[in-house]
Design a protein around this motif. Sequence first.
Motif, PDB file in Angstrom:
ATOM      1  N   PHE A   1       0.791  -1.229   0.000  1.00 15.37           N
ATOM      2  CA  PHE A   1       0.000   0.000   0.000  1.00 15.37           C
ATOM      3  C   PHE A   1       0.825   1.282   0.000  1.00 15.37           C
ATOM      4  O   PHE A   1       0.263   2.375   0.058  1.00 15.37           O
ATOM      5  CB  PHE A   1      -0.949   0.017   1.212  1.00 15.37           C
ATOM      6  CG  PHE A   1      -2.025  -1.029   1.145  1.00 15.37           C
ATOM      7  CD1 PHE A   1      -2.868  -1.128   0.043  1.00 15.37           C
ATOM      8  CD2 PHE A   1      -2.192  -1.931   2.180  1.00 15.37           C
ATOM      9  CE1 PHE A   1      -3.851  -2.099  -0.024  1.00 15.37           C
ATOM     10  CE2 PHE A   1      -3.182  -2.903   2.132  1.00 15.37           C
ATOM     11  CZ  PHE A   1      -4.020  -2.990   1.020  1.00 15.37           C
ATOM     12  N   SER A   2       2.164   1.160  -0.042  1.00 17.42           N
ATOM     13  CA  SER A   2       2.977   2.370  -0.027  1.00 17.42           C
ATOM     14  C   SER A   2       4.320   2.109  -0.699  1.00 17.42           C
ATOM     15  O   SER A   2       4.645   0.979  -1.053  1.00 17.42           O
ATOM     16  CB  SER A   2       3.210   2.836   1.414  1.00 17.42           C
ATOM     17  OG  SER A   2       4.198   2.023   2.044  1.00 17.42           O
ATOM     18  N   LYS A   3       5.101   3.180  -0.829  1.00 17.08           N
ATOM     19  CA  LYS A   3       6.459   3.069  -1.353  1.00 17.08           C
ATOM     20  C   LYS A   3       7.490   3.145  -0.220  1.00 17.08           C
ATOM     21  O   LYS A   3       8.684   3.306  -0.462  1.00 17.08           O
ATOM     22  CB  LYS A   3       6.721   4.195  -2.355  1.00 17.08           C
ATOM     23  CG  LYS A   3       5.822   4.130  -3.591  1.00 17.08           C
ATOM     24  CD  LYS A   3       6.069   5.297  -4.523  1.00 17.08           C
ATOM     25  CE  LYS A   3       5.148   5.246  -5.730  1.00 17.08           C
ATOM     26  NZ  LYS A   3       5.324   6.429  -6.612  1.00 17.08           N
ATOM     27  N   LEU A   4       7.007   3.018   1.019  1.00 12.12           N
ATOM     28  CA  LEU A   4       7.896   3.094   2.172  1.00 12.12           C
ATOM     29  C   LEU A   4       8.841   1.896   2.207  1.00 12.12           C
ATOM     30  O   LEU A   4       8.470   0.788   1.838  1.00 12.12           O
ATOM     31  CB  LEU A   4       7.083   3.140   3.467  1.00 12.12           C
ATOM     32  CG  LEU A   4       6.196   4.370   3.673  1.00 12.12           C
ATOM     33  CD1 LEU A   4       5.227   4.131   4.826  1.00 12.12           C
ATOM     34  CD2 LEU A   4       7.038   5.610   3.927  1.00 12.12           C
ATOM     35  N   ARG A   5      10.051   2.135   2.666  1.00 12.26           N
ATOM     36  CA  ARG A   5      11.058   1.074   2.799  1.00 12.26           C
ATOM     37  C   ARG A   5      10.797   0.306   4.097  1.00 12.26           C
ATOM     38  O   ARG A   5      10.623   0.905   5.154  1.00 12.26           O
ATOM     39  CB  ARG A   5      12.449   1.726   2.827  1.00 12.26           C
ATOM     40  CG  ARG A   5      13.617   0.779   2.962  1.00 12.26           C
ATOM     41  CD  ARG A   5      14.899   1.568   2.709  1.00 12.26           C
ATOM     42  NE  ARG A   5      16.076   0.711   2.832  1.00 12.26           N
ATOM     43  CZ  ARG A   5      16.857   0.675   3.892  1.00 12.26           C
ATOM     44  NH1 ARG A   5      16.572   1.436   4.941  1.00 12.26           N
ATOM     45  NH2 ARG A   5      17.920  -0.101   3.927  1.00 12.26           N
ATOM     46  N   VAL A   6      10.785  -1.006   4.018  1.00 14.58           N
ATOM     47  CA  VAL A   6      10.496  -1.841   5.181  1.00 14.58           C
ATOM     48  C   VAL A   6      11.734  -2.617   5.603  1.00 14.58           C
ATOM     49  O   VAL A   6      12.416  -3.217   4.766  1.00 14.58           O
ATOM     50  CB  VAL A   6       9.359  -2.852   4.869  1.00 14.58           C
ATOM     51  CG1 VAL A   6       9.025  -3.688   6.104  1.00 14.58           C
ATOM     52  CG2 VAL A   6       8.112  -2.130   4.386  1.00 14.58           C
ATOM     53  N   ILE A   7      12.031  -2.620   6.908  1.00 14.73           N
ATOM     54  CA  ILE A   7      13.123  -3.421   7.456  1.00 14.73           C
ATOM     55  C   ILE A   7      12.566  -4.256   8.604  1.00 14.73           C
ATOM     56  O   ILE A   7      12.067  -3.694   9.590  1.00 14.73           O
ATOM     57  CB  ILE A   7      14.283  -2.535   7.958  1.00 14.73           C
ATOM     58  CG1 ILE A   7      14.858  -1.700   6.809  1.00 14.73           C
ATOM     59  CG2 ILE A   7      15.374  -3.382   8.601  1.00 14.73           C
ATOM     60  CD1 ILE A   7      15.925  -0.718   7.234  1.00 14.73           C
ATOM     61  N   LYS A   8      12.625  -5.570   8.472  1.00 16.35           N
ATOM     62  CA  LYS A   8      12.136  -6.450   9.534  1.00 16.35           C
ATOM     63  C   LYS A   8      13.225  -6.619  10.590  1.00 16.35           C
ATOM     64  O   LYS A   8      14.298  -7.152  10.301  1.00 16.35           O
ATOM     65  CB  LYS A   8      11.720  -7.810   8.948  1.00 16.35           C
ATOM     66  CG  LYS A   8      11.093  -8.739   9.978  1.00 16.35           C
ATOM     67  CD  LYS A   8      10.461  -9.972   9.338  1.00 16.35           C
ATOM     68  CE  LYS A   8      11.506 -10.928   8.834  1.00 16.35           C
ATOM     69  NZ  LYS A   8      10.949 -12.239   8.443  1.00 16.35           N
ATOM     70  N   VAL A   9      12.944  -6.150  11.805  1.00 17.03           N
ATOM     71  CA  VAL A   9      13.904  -6.270  12.906  1.00 17.03           C
ATOM     72  C   VAL A   9      13.412  -7.406  13.807  1.00 17.03           C
ATOM     73  O   VAL A   9      12.657  -7.198  14.762  1.00 17.03           O
ATOM     74  CB  VAL A   9      14.029  -4.942  13.693  1.00 17.03           C
ATOM     75  CG1 VAL A   9      15.065  -5.069  14.797  1.00 17.03           C
ATOM     76  CG2 VAL A   9      14.390  -3.795  12.745  1.00 17.03           C
ATOM     77  N   HIS A  10      13.840  -8.606  13.475  1.00 12.22           N
ATOM     78  CA  HIS A  10      13.312  -9.795  14.157  1.00 12.22           C
ATOM     79  C   HIS A  10      14.202 -10.976  13.813  1.00 12.22           C
ATOM     80  O   HIS A  10      14.781 -11.044  12.729  1.00 12.22           O
ATOM     81  CB  HIS A  10      11.879 -10.053  13.675  1.00 12.22           C
ATOM     82  CG  HIS A  10      11.209 -11.221  14.344  1.00 12.22           C
ATOM     83  ND1 HIS A  10      11.038 -11.303  15.693  1.00 12.22           N
ATOM     84  CD2 HIS A  10      10.655 -12.351  13.820  1.00 12.22           C
ATOM     85  CE1 HIS A  10      10.413 -12.429  15.995  1.00 12.22           C
ATOM     86  NE2 HIS A  10      10.174 -13.082  14.882  1.00 12.22           N
ATOM     87  N   GLY A  11      14.324 -11.911  14.740  1.00 15.81           N
ATOM     88  CA  GLY A  11      15.080 -13.120  14.452  1.00 15.81           C
ATOM     89  C   GLY A  11      16.582 -12.904  14.572  1.00 15.81           C
ATOM     90  O   GLY A  11      17.060 -11.921  15.151  1.00 15.81           O
TER      91      GLY A  11
END
Length: 469
Positions: free
Chosen positions: A98-108
Motif C-alpha cells: 500500500f505504499s512506497k515506504l522502505r520496510v526493514i524487519k527487525v526480528h530473528g
Amino acid sequence: MLGNQDAVYGLPEDLAREVQDECFFPDGLLCDLRRYQEWGVKYILHQGKVLLGDEMGLGKTVQAIATMVSLKNTGATHFVVLCPASVIINWCREIQKFSKLRVIKVHGSGRNAALQEWIRSGGVAVTTYETTSYFDLPDSFRYTLLIVDEAHYIKNPEARRSMNTKRLSSHADRLLFMTGTALENKVEEMTNLIDILQPRIAREVKGMEMLSSAPQFREKVAPVYYRRKREDVLTELPELLENEEWCSLGFEERLEYEESVLSSGNNFNAVRRVSWNVNDLSKSSKATRMLEIIEEAKAEGRKVIIFSFYLDVIEKISELLGSQCTEPINGSVTPNRRQEIIDDFDNAPAGKVLISQIIAGGTGLNIQSASVVIFCEPQLKPSIENQAIARAYRMGQARNVLVYRLLCENTIDERITEMLAEKQAIFNAFADKSVAADNVEVDVKSLGNIIKEEIDRINRTRKNTGDER
C-alpha cells in the motif's frame, strides 16, 4: 459547517473542526482511502499521540500506513511498527503493498544488523514485542512515529513488554496505539494505555470508571481515544472484505514442511497441509493467527466458520477449540444432522465456531449467523472458496463478512496464490467472469511443477547453509 453527526464520526464539534482542517499528504500511498479512513488519518496526524480502536474490518492498518506516508512527505524518515510475532509478515507485506515506504524487519537472528541498518538509512522498522528487549537506541536518537498494534498486549504496566514499549516510545515524537478490542468496558486498561499517550487525560478520567458510557467521559477521552464501529460508517463499508493473513513458519513447522516436500512423490496433499501438519498446534503459526482472529471476532459479537479441505486438519482444530466449536461437518455427516449442527450454531453466543470440510459444507448450506470466514489453506480452484464464502455472504446477512485466508510465506501457499492471481488476471482480460470462475484453477501438472520448484529451493537453501541432512 460540518453538517450532521455522521460527518464528524462521533467527535466533539470543536475537535472535529480542527481535524477537518488538518493537512493529509497522500503522495506515495498506493490505495484509495474511504472517507472515514482519511478522517482517521487526519485525527492521528492532528492529535499526535492517540489510541485508535476501530472495530475489526475497518482498516486500522491502512490508516497507520497512510499516516506514515503523509509524515514522510513532510520530511519524516524513521518509523517503528511494534506488533505480535504472528502478524509481523502481514505488516511487512501490507506496507509494501500500500505504499512506497522502505520496510526493514527487525526480528530473528539478523535483528541487530537490521536495527543498525534502520538507524543509518531510515524507513519502517517492523518488530515484535519479544524483540523490544534488544531494540536499543542511542539516548539522543529520535524517530517520528511508533505504531503499537494490538496495544492491549501492554495493558499491564508492570509487564516487561509494557516497560520495553514505554522505553521505545520515549524516543518517538508521535505515538499510535491500535486495538480492535472495545475498551469502554475496561476503563482501567484504557487508562493505563492513555497514561503512556497523554498522562494529563489519564489523570482526569481516573475515578470516572462508573461513567464510562456517559457522554462526559467520551468527551474527556475523545482527544486520545477514537473508535468507530461498523454502524458508524455503514454507508462507506463494502459488504465483503477479503484478507490474506501471511504467517512465518517456526522451526518445527519448517522442518515438517520441508520433509513433506522432499518426500512428497506424487502425494501433494501432505505438502498442502503446511503449518497444520505439526503434532502440537501451539507450534503452528496458522493456528496461532486463527485463535487471534476468533478472539477478536468474539469480542465484537461475531461468529466464525472455518473451512479446510482436509479431514485431519478439521479434527485437529476441533480438538484445539474444544467446546468453543460445533461438531465438525464432513462428508459422513447426514443432511439432517448437518442442519441440526447449523441450528445449534445459529442459536449459540458470539465467539462460537463452525468447522467444516470445504467440500462438505461449502455448498448448499445457509449460515448467515456467521460473519467471519477462515480458510486454512488456499484451494486449487477459487470457485470452491467463492461457494464457501457464499454460505455466509448471502441474503439475510446482517453484518459485513470478513474473509481471512491463512497463508505461509516461502511455501507452496505463496506459489499457489501467485499462480491463481496470474490465471485470474488472464481470464479477466479475455473472458467473462462466469467463464473465468469455472476455468481458473491450479491443475495437477502445475502443482507438480510448483513442488519441483520447492524441492530445488529447499535443496539450494540447505546446501548454502551446510544443512543437507
